[in-house]
Design a protein around this motif. Sequence first.
Motif, PDB file in Angstrom:
ATOM      1  N   ARG A  93       0.815  -1.215   0.000  1.00 52.20           N
ATOM      2  CA  ARG A  93       0.000   0.000   0.000  1.00 52.20           C
ATOM      3  C   ARG A  93       0.850   1.267   0.000  1.00 52.20           C
ATOM      4  O   ARG A  93       0.319   2.359  -0.175  1.00 52.20           O
ATOM      5  CB  ARG A  93      -0.917   0.027   1.230  1.00 52.20           C
ATOM      6  CG  ARG A  93      -1.823  -1.184   1.371  1.00 52.20           C
ATOM      7  CD  ARG A  93      -2.819  -0.975   2.491  1.00 52.20           C
ATOM      8  NE  ARG A  93      -3.520  -2.206   2.842  1.00 52.20           N
ATOM      9  CZ  ARG A  93      -4.580  -2.266   3.641  1.00 52.20           C
ATOM     10  NH1 ARG A  93      -5.059  -1.140   4.174  1.00 52.20           N
ATOM     11  NH2 ARG A  93      -5.156  -3.416   3.923  1.00 52.20           N
ATOM     12  N   ALA A  94       2.154   1.117   0.250  1.00 52.44           N
ATOM     13  CA  ALA A  94       3.083   2.251   0.332  1.00 52.44           C
ATOM     14  C   ALA A  94       2.620   3.274   1.365  1.00 52.44           C
ATOM     15  O   ALA A  94       2.707   4.484   1.161  1.00 52.44           O
ATOM     16  CB  ALA A  94       3.250   2.912  -1.034  1.00 52.44           C
ATOM     17  N   THR A  95       2.139   2.781   2.498  1.00 47.89           N
ATOM     18  CA  THR A  95       1.693   3.655   3.568  1.00 47.89           C
ATOM     19  C   THR A  95       1.727   2.892   4.882  1.00 47.89           C
ATOM     20  O   THR A  95       2.075   1.707   4.923  1.00 47.89           O
ATOM     21  CB  THR A  95       0.269   4.189   3.299  1.00 47.89           C
ATOM     22  OG1 THR A  95      -0.057   5.216   4.233  1.00 47.89           O
ATOM     23  CG2 THR A  95      -0.763   3.070   3.391  1.00 47.89           C
ATOM     24  N   VAL A  96       1.384   3.566   5.984  1.00 46.28           N
ATOM     25  CA  VAL A  96       1.365   2.948   7.303  1.00 46.28           C
ATOM     26  C   VAL A  96      -0.033   2.441   7.618  1.00 46.28           C
ATOM     27  O   VAL A  96      -1.034   3.123   7.375  1.00 46.28           O
ATOM     28  CB  VAL A  96       1.818   3.957   8.381  1.00 46.28           C
ATOM     29  CG1 VAL A  96       1.604   3.393   9.791  1.00 46.28           C
ATOM     30  CG2 VAL A  96       3.286   4.309   8.178  1.00 46.28           C
ATOM     31  N   THR A  97      -0.088   1.244   8.175  1.00 49.64           N
ATOM     32  CA  THR A  97      -1.360   0.630   8.546  1.00 49.64           C
ATOM     33  C   THR A  97      -1.357   0.266  10.029  1.00 49.64           C
ATOM     34  O   THR A  97      -0.334   0.388  10.713  1.00 49.64           O
ATOM     35  CB  THR A  97      -1.625  -0.643   7.723  1.00 49.64           C
ATOM     36  OG1 THR A  97      -0.650  -1.637   8.100  1.00 49.64           O
ATOM     37  CG2 THR A  97      -1.512  -0.368   6.233  1.00 49.64           C
TER      38      THR A  97
END
Length: 230
Positions: A75-79
């Motif tokens: 996702r190229a992001t923080v989850t």
Amino acid sequence: MEQTVSRQEASEAVQNHGWRYLLGALQMSVTVRTLAQAISLAADAVAVCGDDADRHLRVDVRPDRAVFTLQSLDRATVTTRDIELARRISATADKSGFLPEPGIGTGAPRSVQLLEIAIDALNIARIRPFWKAVLGYTDETGAGGPEDRLVDPVGQGPAIWFQQMDRARPQRNRIHIDISVPHDEAPRRIETALAAGGRLVSATRAPAFWVLADMEGNEACITTWQGRDS
């Protein structure tokens, strides 16, 4: 269920565990005394992450430190999963007697940071393939559009992104560096840059970014995650 979190949620969730949020990733730097200690600590982190390690964790090991980066790579992001893994890694590091490096103002040379290179362009779609080819870069996960940023496939070099120009500006440099720092360390970084001969070009988009320049007009931006959520 793994969910994407906001910038503020990510920052607040991990800051007390030694991690900092930097524009789409969590980072923590831990001081060690030997390369063997850094490798051992990295191995412990991989173990506590389990099957999620390959999808979320990157580690840079050196004789004096281990730098951990967490991001949901698909996702190229923080989850929410990254936040949980950050807490696990902090716990195993603390159990082994290792503490995160302190931030600026505590005697440390600097805290964690991320670098990006920004290229101004009149026609981004036209020049983007050149930079992708000449650097050996690839599209960021989930991206690939004509204006999306490029990343190093092995994670060694800074990301490249493109800033749309509305007209040619030959009097201005067309490539600048973005230095993403923890949000509470930005004022100190700006202060030291100004004391070193720099000047403040613009603060109209602060705290998302401040534009600074050296004495010859070459620009760099100090950026944070703040001021970016709508």
